[in-house]
Design a protein around this motif. Sequence first.
Motif, PDB file in Angstrom:
ATOM      1  N   UNK B  64       0.792  -1.232   0.000  1.00 34.55           N
ATOM      2  CA  UNK B  64       0.000   0.000   0.000  1.00 34.55           C
ATOM      3  C   UNK B  64       0.818   1.272   0.000  1.00 34.55           C
ATOM      4  N   UNK B  65       2.137   1.130   0.072  1.00 40.31           N
ATOM      5  CA  UNK B  65       2.996   2.327   0.105  1.00 40.31           C
ATOM      6  C   UNK B  65       3.634   2.501  -1.265  1.00 40.31           C
ATOM      7  N   UNK B  66       3.603   3.743  -1.763  1.00 44.17           N
ATOM      8  CA  UNK B  66       4.231   4.006  -3.052  1.00 44.17           C
ATOM      9  C   UNK B  66       5.723   3.673  -2.953  1.00 44.17           C
ATOM     10  N   UNK B  67       6.225   2.965  -3.961  1.00 40.97           N
ATOM     11  CA  UNK B  67       7.638   2.566  -3.962  1.00 40.97           C
ATOM     12  C   UNK B  67       8.546   3.801  -3.880  1.00 40.97           C
ATOM     13  N   UNK B  68       8.090   4.928  -4.458  1.00 37.73           N
ATOM     14  CA  UNK B  68       8.898   6.154  -4.411  1.00 37.73           C
ATOM     15  C   UNK B  68       9.086   6.639  -2.971  1.00 37.73           C
ATOM     16  N   UNK B  69       8.062   6.449  -2.145  1.00 35.24           N
ATOM     17  CA  UNK B  69       8.171   6.856  -0.728  1.00 35.24           C
ATOM     18  C   UNK B  69       9.215   5.983  -0.027  1.00 35.24           C
ATOM     19  N   UNK B  70       9.206   4.691  -0.344  1.00 40.06           N
ATOM     20  CA  UNK B  70      10.222   3.798   0.224  1.00 40.06           C
ATOM     21  C   UNK B  70      11.607   4.235  -0.271  1.00 40.06           C
ATOM     22  N   UNK B  71      11.644   4.667  -1.552  1.00 39.96           N
ATOM     23  CA  UNK B  71      12.905   5.152  -2.120  1.00 39.96           C
ATOM     24  C   UNK B  71      13.424   6.382  -1.392  1.00 39.96           C
ATOM     25  N   UNK B  72      12.520   7.288  -1.030  1.00 45.64           N
ATOM     26  CA  UNK B  72      12.942   8.483  -0.283  1.00 45.64           C
ATOM     27  C   UNK B  72      13.619   8.049   1.015  1.00 45.64           C
ATOM     28  N   UNK B  73      12.999   7.080   1.703  1.00 44.82           N
ATOM     29  CA  UNK B  73      13.573   6.575   2.957  1.00 44.82           C
ATOM     30  C   UNK B  73      14.971   6.015   2.733  1.00 44.82           C
TER      31      UNK B  73
END
Lengths: 256, 166
Positions: B64-73
């Motif tokens: 449910x989390x955008x992969x881009x948000x995980x990328x920011x992390x």
Amino acid sequence: MASRKAQREQARQERLRREAAEGAARRRRRMVQLGVGGALAAAIVVVVLIVVSQSGGGSSGGSASDVSDAGLVAKQLKGIPQHGNVLGDPSAKATIVEFGDPQCPVCKAFSEQIAPQLISGPVRGGAANYQFLPWLIIGPQSKPAAEAALAAGEQGRFWNYIGLFYRNQGEENSGYVTDDFMTAIAKGAGVPDIARWDTDRQSSKWDSQFKSVNQRAGQLGFTGTPSIYVQGPHGRKVFTNVPTAAEVNAAIKSVS
Amino acid sequence: MSGARGRLPSERTLRVAGAIIALLGIAVATYIAVADASRGSPVCLAGGHGCETVAQSRYSHLLGINVAVIGIGGYVVLLGSALAGGDTGRFTGFLAAAVGFGFSVYLTYLELFVIDAICQWCVASAVLMTLLLAVNATRAFGYAGAELAAVADGGAAAAGRGDTLG
């Protein structure tokens, strides 16, 4: 005296340097070991991420309480007109026709991987519209699922419904196509009037459509779902295998 | 050992490069995440629908989390490791870059062979992650234990390579 003290100091400095060099070498060896272990740990983390990604985010599908990807489907279709089971400009030169069964896992893969490219490309661009014809070949649960999608189409949400259904599809003929599941999909698809949809889906008016689609599939020589053809003013391209988006795009150009 | 290290860029250079690349990665991933949250999809600068197609695919979200948000992390961790000194910073940077690189390879495979569409922003992120792996692997394996080595060498020369960005 001073000389002996200086010698002791020099020896101490030498010992400290030797110990530091040994310590540095030990740390380098340890770092290499940690690096190898870290690379293995990284590989494991990546494998876990891939497994989660491939499993569709952890949901096994077919759950009324865990309908996912409604936002994705809505975003994919946003701004594109829908008329019943036809997506896109009704006056577009070409029409992509898909014969699909809501329970079919290959149709699910097509809906998730190929259809988005067609929708964001030729359909959104106006080169083609896209018609989905429910061809019920998997089992008894395919019919109520298709009726629910067609009923959603009465309120301009056929494509939201079928797209969301595929993204939450369960194991075929496992009993997951319950009233609760279909209602959850309808709500996720944004069907405005759920009570009306509930009445519409139980109508017998869809039976003649199913019969007609079955006959057309037989005439076209189709043997399984999804089956695709592209129709335009310069002819028809019937695919005998599941086509790629590039093949469908080429067919649109050739028949337009 | 110091001879081999002498052929490498200084650790300071690697850390500055790592920080700059991580900042670029944060910018790219933030654009994708913001576009997803607002207008719907990132826009491919060279035209085409690749970015839209990739953003709308089921692979654009993980739990449910955008992969881009995980990328920011991930990029934030890499930025932090570039700013941090010592073996902790080196090892953390290498580990985060290895995970990021592996996942970028998987996402690129999906674009090429499953989604059948290329998103320029995702490619940019994959290139940045590849560079970060090269930088962090060089730093981790080339400069592990550099502080003790500096003492052993008599201090001045090796320590002068710097372990701080300031």
